[in-house]
Motif scaffolding. Structure first.
Motif, short mmCIF file in Angstrom:
data_model
loop_
_atom_site.label_atom_id
_atom_site.label_comp_id
_atom_site.label_asym_id
_atom_site.label_seq_id
_atom_site.Cartn_x
_atom_site.Cartn_y
_atom_site.Cartn_z
N LYS A 122 0.83 -1.20 0.00
CA LYS A 122 0.00 0.00 0.00
C LYS A 122 0.87 1.26 0.00
O LYS A 122 0.56 2.23 -0.69
N CYS A 123 1.94 1.24 0.78
CA CYS A 123 2.85 2.39 0.81
C CYS A 123 3.51 2.59 -0.55
O CYS A 123 3.68 3.72 -1.02
N ALA A 124 3.88 1.48 -1.19
CA ALA A 124 4.50 1.57 -2.52
C ALA A 124 3.52 2.17 -3.53
O ALA A 124 3.89 3.01 -4.36
N VAL A 125 2.26 1.76 -3.45
CA VAL A 125 1.23 2.28 -4.36
C VAL A 125 1.04 3.78 -4.14
O VAL A 125 0.83 4.55 -5.09
N LYS A 126 1.14 4.22 -2.89
CA LYS A 126 0.95 5.65 -2.58
C LYS A 126 2.03 6.54 -3.21
O LYS A 126 1.83 7.75 -3.32
N THR A 127 3.15 5.96 -3.62
CA THR A 127 4.17 6.76 -4.30
C THR A 127 3.68 7.23 -5.67
O THR A 127 4.20 8.20 -6.22
N GLY A 128 2.70 6.51 -6.22
CA GLY A 128 2.20 6.84 -7.55
C GLY A 128 3.14 6.45 -8.67
O GLY A 128 2.95 6.86 -9.82
N LEU A 129 4.17 5.66 -8.34
CA LEU A 129 5.18 5.29 -9.33
C LEU A 129 5.20 3.77 -9.50
O LEU A 129 5.57 3.04 -8.57
N ILE A 130 4.79 3.32 -10.67
CA ILE A 130 4.75 1.87 -10.92
C ILE A 130 6.15 1.27 -10.84
O ILE A 130 6.31 0.10 -10.49
N SER A 131 7.17 2.07 -11.14
CA SER A 131 8.56 1.58 -11.07
C SER A 131 8.93 1.19 -9.65
O SER A 131 9.69 0.23 -9.43
N ILE A 132 8.40 1.91 -8.67
CA ILE A 132 8.69 1.59 -7.26
C ILE A 132 7.90 0.35 -6.84
O ILE A 132 8.44 -0.52 -6.14
N VAL A 133 6.66 0.25 -7.26
CA VAL A 133 5.87 -0.96 -6.97
C VAL A 133 6.55 -2.18 -7.57
O VAL A 133 6.66 -3.24 -6.94
N ASP A 134 7.02 -2.03 -8.81
CA ASP A 134 7.70 -3.13 -9.51
C ASP A 134 8.99 -3.53 -8.78
O ASP A 134 9.28 -4.72 -8.61
N THR A 135 9.75 -2.53 -8.33
CA THR A 135 11.00 -2.80 -7.61
C THR A 135 10.72 -3.56 -6.32
O THR A 135 11.44 -4.51 -5.97
N LEU A 136 9.67 -3.15 -5.61
CA LEU A 136 9.32 -3.82 -4.35
C LEU A 136 8.91 -5.27 -4.61
O LEU A 136 9.29 -6.18 -3.88
N GLY A 137 8.12 -5.49 -5.68
CA GLY A 137 7.71 -6.84 -6.02
C GLY A 137 8.88 -7.73 -6.38
O GLY A 137 8.97 -8.89 -5.94
N MET A 138 9.80 -7.19 -7.16
CA MET A 138 10.99 -7.96 -7.54
C MET A 138 11.87 -8.25 -6.33
O MET A 138 12.46 -9.33 -6.22
N LEU A 139 11.93 -7.30 -5.40
CA LEU A 139 12.70 -7.51 -4.18
C LEU A 139 12.13 -8.68 -3.38
O LEU A 139 12.88 -9.54 -2.89
N GLY A 140 10.81 -8.72 -3.24
CA GLY A 140 10.19 -9.83 -2.53
C GLY A 140 10.55 -11.17 -3.15
O GLY A 140 10.82 -12.15 -2.44
N GLN A 141 10.59 -11.22 -4.47
CA GLN A 141 10.98 -12.45 -5.17
C GLN A 141 12.43 -12.82 -4.86
O GLN A 141 12.74 -13.99 -4.60
N GLU A 142 13.32 -11.83 -4.90
CA GLU A 142 14.74 -12.08 -4.65
C GLU A 142 14.97 -12.58 -3.22
O GLU A 142 15.76 -13.52 -3.00
N LEU A 143 14.32 -11.96 -2.26
CA LEU A 143 14.49 -12.36 -0.86
C LEU A 143 14.05 -13.81 -0.65
O LEU A 143 14.74 -14.60 0.00
N ALA A 144 12.90 -14.15 -1.21
CA ALA A 144 12.39 -15.51 -1.06
C ALA A 144 13.28 -16.52 -1.78
O ALA A 144 13.60 -17.60 -1.24
N LYS A 145 13.71 -16.17 -2.98
CA LYS A 145 14.56 -17.08 -3.75
C LYS A 145 15.91 -17.29 -3.05
O LYS A 145 16.45 -18.40 -3.04
N GLY A 146 16.45 -16.22 -2.47
CA GLY A 146 17.72 -16.34 -1.75
C GLY A 146 17.61 -17.32 -0.59
O GLY A 146 18.51 -18.14 -0.37
N GLU A 147 16.51 -17.23 0.15
CA GLU A 147 16.32 -18.15 1.28
C GLU A 147 16.14 -19.58 0.80
O GLU A 147 16.69 -20.52 1.39
N ILE A 148 15.38 -19.76 -0.27
CA ILE A 148 15.16 -21.10 -0.83
C ILE A 148 16.48 -21.69 -1.32
O ILE A 148 16.81 -22.87 -1.08
N ASP A 149 17.27 -20.88 -2.04
CA ASP A 149 18.56 -21.36 -2.55
C ASP A 149 19.50 -21.72 -1.41
O ASP A 149 20.27 -22.69 -1.51
N GLN A 150 19.45 -20.96 -0.34
CA GLN A 150 20.30 -21.27 0.81
C GLN A 150 19.90 -22.61 1.42
O GLN A 150 20.76 -23.44 1.74
N ILE A 151 18.60 -22.84 1.56
CA ILE A 151 18.11 -24.11 2.09
C ILE A 151 18.53 -25.25 1.17
O ILE A 151 18.98 -26.31 1.62
#
Length: 324
Positions: A122-151
């Motif tokens: 919701k905070c990302a959406v409030k920026t009004g910038l799809i590039s920021i929403v996209d960056t946050l979404g990609m970050l979530g993917q990277e964090l999860a993938k990093g943990e999975i790869d470590q396991i």
């Protein structure tokens, strides 16, 4: 004034706005949720990541409302990942206090973590910038993938420095990269500037994780992390990786045999941590951080000298030199 307060100086007023935004974002009519949120925010940490968003923006232009919302989004997603990590790792302490799952239970912790993720979006959406929403979404993917790869690496007993760096780029450095990126995006910085700031963020993030990994070879009851906790979980980090590559063959074989075991005793963990310390592992990890520091300084040298650039240098120094 302590070092962190000095670092915050260029964006001190904006930090106050950040904390107000986070509080407002988390408001709910659920008494239980409010109780958990209030408890969790009682130990909000150093807020290095949202600070980076603010400084990255301030380096390019005055901080605006989009910047503050981007910083709040990053901090909320980061804290969601910590809450979920504590469930996965069955950790009962963080920052010297009981974790959410340590006080309530895993059900509550997972749901509170999910709530933080939703508030981050919701905070990302409030920026009004799809590039920021996209960056946050990609970050979530990277964090999860990093943990999975470590396991996956732990289960496959992968002992490889390149695999180690790939994991920490995803699970730690990606967050710092995104902080720098989102701050710059929030004020309309050029693609060239954004790329430079992201490069700095990666150097900083790698240093952050390497320093954290070094702590594991000494332990610190103040942060609830005993010596060898990573090794206990099957994680082979940089100091031990170096020692396994450069130790005496017979001793290396003995250490690898220990690492192949599913459960290690306290004595066996101490044997492995001592082996890493005695075979130059800590010194090597420090050398890697020093090299990354030089690279980070080089990136910042391309910007005009300013209090913001000084703060970014100090964050890098603080990360490498911190005691916990």
């Amino acid at each position: 004034m302590d070092k962190l307060s000095t670092i915050q100086q260029p964006v001190q007023r904006e930090i106050e706005s950040l904390n107000s935004t986070i509080r407002m974002a988390l408001q709910t009519n659920s008494q239980l949720m409010n109780s958990v949120v209030d408890y969790y925010l009682g130990a909000k940490g150093k807020q290095i990541r949202p600070l980076l968003v603010l400084l990255s923006a301030r380096l390019c232009a005055p901080v605006n409302e989009a910047t503050v919302n981007a910083a709040a989004a990053i901090e909320l997603l980061h804290n969601a990942s910590l809450i979920h990590d504590d469930v996965v790792d069955e950790s009962l302490q963080r920052r010297g206090r009981k974790t959410v799952n340590g006080i309530w239970d895993n059900r509550i912790a997972v749901l509170v973590g999910d709530y933080f993720v939703s508030c981050a979006l919701k905070c990302a959406v409030k920026t009004g910038l799809i590039s920021i929403v996209d960056t946050l979404g990609m970050l979530g993917q990277e964090l999860a993938k990093g943990e999975i790869d470590q396991i996956s690496n732990v289960e496959a007993h992968v002992i490889d420095e390149s695999a180690y760096f790939e994991v920490i780029r995803q699970k730690t450095a990606s967050l710092f990269v995104s902080c720098m990126q989102m701050g710059a995006l929030s004020v309309g910085a050029s693609e060239e500037v954004i790329c430079k700031l992201m490069a700095f963020g990666e150097k900083l993030g790698l240093c952050f994780q390497i320093r954290d990994d070094i702590f594991d070879y000494f332990g610190d009851s103040a942060i609830g992390k005993p010596t060898g906790n990573d090794i206990r979980e099957g994680k082979v980090t940089l100091p031990l990786l170096y020692a396994l590559q450069h130790g005496k063959e017979e001793e290396v074989l003995q250490m690898k045999a220990l690492l192949a075991k599913k459960i290690l005793s306290v004595e066996e963990i101490e044997t492995l941590t001592r082996f890493a310390r005695n075979n130059g592992g800590i010194e090597y990890a420090v050398q890697v951080m020093e090299h990354l520091r030089e690279e980070g300084y080089q990136v910042l040298s391309e910007f005009e000298t300013s209090p913001v650039v000084d703060s970014l240098k100090q964050i890098l120094d603080y990360t490498i030199e911190r005691s916990k």
